[in-house]
Design an enzyme around this catalytic site. Structure first.
Site, PDB file in Angstrom:
ATOM      1  CB  THR A   1      -0.867   0.017   1.273  1.00 56.50           C
ATOM      2  OG1 THR A   1      -0.001  -0.197   2.401  1.00 56.50           O
ATOM      3  CG2 THR A   1      -1.905  -1.086   1.268  1.00 56.50           C
ATOM      4  CD  GLU A   2       4.761  -0.483   1.223  1.00 55.99           C
ATOM      5  OE1 GLU A   2       3.876  -0.905   0.440  1.00 55.99           O
ATOM      6  OE2 GLU A   2       5.387  -1.233   1.983  1.00 55.99           O
ATOM      7  CB  ALA A   3       2.320   3.851  -4.340  1.00 55.94           C
ATOM      8  NE  ARG A   4      -4.392   2.334  -3.014  1.00 57.85           N
ATOM      9  CZ  ARG A   4      -5.601   1.841  -3.166  1.00 57.85           C
ATOM     10  NH1 ARG A   4      -6.512   2.050  -2.250  1.00 57.85           N
ATOM     11  NH2 ARG A   4      -5.906   1.134  -4.228  1.00 57.85           N
ATOM     12  CG  LEU A   5       0.659   5.074   3.123  1.00 62.10           C
ATOM     13  CD1 LEU A   5       1.380   4.018   3.950  1.00 62.10           C
ATOM     14  CD2 LEU A   5      -0.374   5.784   3.986  1.00 62.10           C
TER      15      LEU A   5
END
Ligand code: COA
Length: 261
Positions: free
Chosen positions: A135-139
């Protein structure tokens, strides 16, 4: 030592490591990362440990990096940030290279670094309640230190989709893309883990470690003359070991090998 993870050891040498910060879904910060590395290094050197099961306390497996810690680190210097990130990278590498068989018991959400931990384990069994995702890219960040292990587990094609969309996938989908080996109803998770452990315990401890090294060393390498010779050398040196002599003799004599007695 804090109680952010627990270690339970069975008489047969199976160690269960439980991430134990259920209030934050077992997210890990710098303190937990350092403790996990220390625990894994200790276990890796312990001749009596036959297998490691990694799981999470409470509802989730692990929600990955502790975002409060991530936020705190953003205010630190470049050098401090890099040293800190290297800690997380070392955790993934230590788990990936542990000279013991590792089994992820994925009891719930395994997100970001949680998916990374799953990818670093040799075998992954998930409850049907588990979810996965990078989910990193969403952060606004990227799944960098888990990248090598996630790509190794699911290949670049699937990794591109997961890493670029940040989407969460079900346990069934995780099995389809090769991130986990098996999905079972939540109430059957321990029985499924026990079945895996039973098989692992049938194998010679040194053979398991050598097999793990073999897969790692062969991954991504073309089958050159050098590789072919390397494989011949490995079996030649292994079959002369006390463990191999015992395993082969036990089979021929129709008895259990010493490590199963
Ligand atoms: N770091 C720090 N705290 C976290 C966390 C993380 N990675 N993940 C969850 N938490 C905290 C929440 O902030 C919340 O804190 P609060 O009680 O003070 O509000 C608490 O855990 C409960 O989380 P909540 O989202 O309310 O629980 P849920 O059951 O609805 O969902 C998750 C659980 C794990 C699915 C959800 O929290 C989530 O998606 N977390 C983020 C995972 C992620 O993207 N990780 C990648 C990090 S790089």
């Amino acid at each position: 030592m804090s109680d952010s993870f627990r270690t339970d050891r069975r008489p047969d040498g199976v160690v269960r490591m439980t991430l134990n910060r259920p209030d934050v879904h077992n997210a890990f910060d710098d303190g937990l990362i350092a403790e996990l590395i220390e625990g894994l290094v200790r276990i890796g050197k312990d001749e009596g440990v036959r297998a490691v099961v990694l799981t999470g306390a409470g509802k989730s497996f692990s929600a990955g990096a502790d975002l409060n810690w991530m936020r705190r680190m953003a205010g630190y210097s470049d050098e401090e940030n890099l040293a800190d990130a290297r800690g997380l990278a070392r955790l993934m590498q230590t788990l990936n290279e542990l000279p013991k068989p590792t089994v992820a018991r994925v009891n719930g959400a395994a997100l970001g670094g949680g998916t990374g931990l799953v990818a670093c384990c040799d075998i992954a069994i998930a409850s049907d309640k588990a979810t996965f995702g990078t989910t990193e890219a969403r952060l606004g960040i990227i799944p960098a230190v888990i990248g090598p292990y996630v790509v190794a587990a699911i290949g670049p094609r699937q990794a591109r989709r997961l890493m670029l969309t940040g989407e969460r996938i079900s346990a069934i989908e995780a099995a389809h893309i090769g991130l986990v080996h098996e999905v079972v109803p939540a109430e059957g998770l321990d029985a499924a883990i026990d079945a895996v452990l039973e098989n692992l315990l049938k194998c010679g401890p040194h053979a398991i470690s050598a097999a793990k090294g073999l897969v790692r060393d062969l991954t991504g390498r073309p089958i050159t003359a050098e590789i072919v010779d390397d494989t011949a050398q490995r079996i030649a040196s292994l079959r002369a070991t006390a463990e191999a002599r015992e395993g082969i003799a036990a089979f021929l004599e129709k008895r259990r090998p010493a490590w199963l007695a």
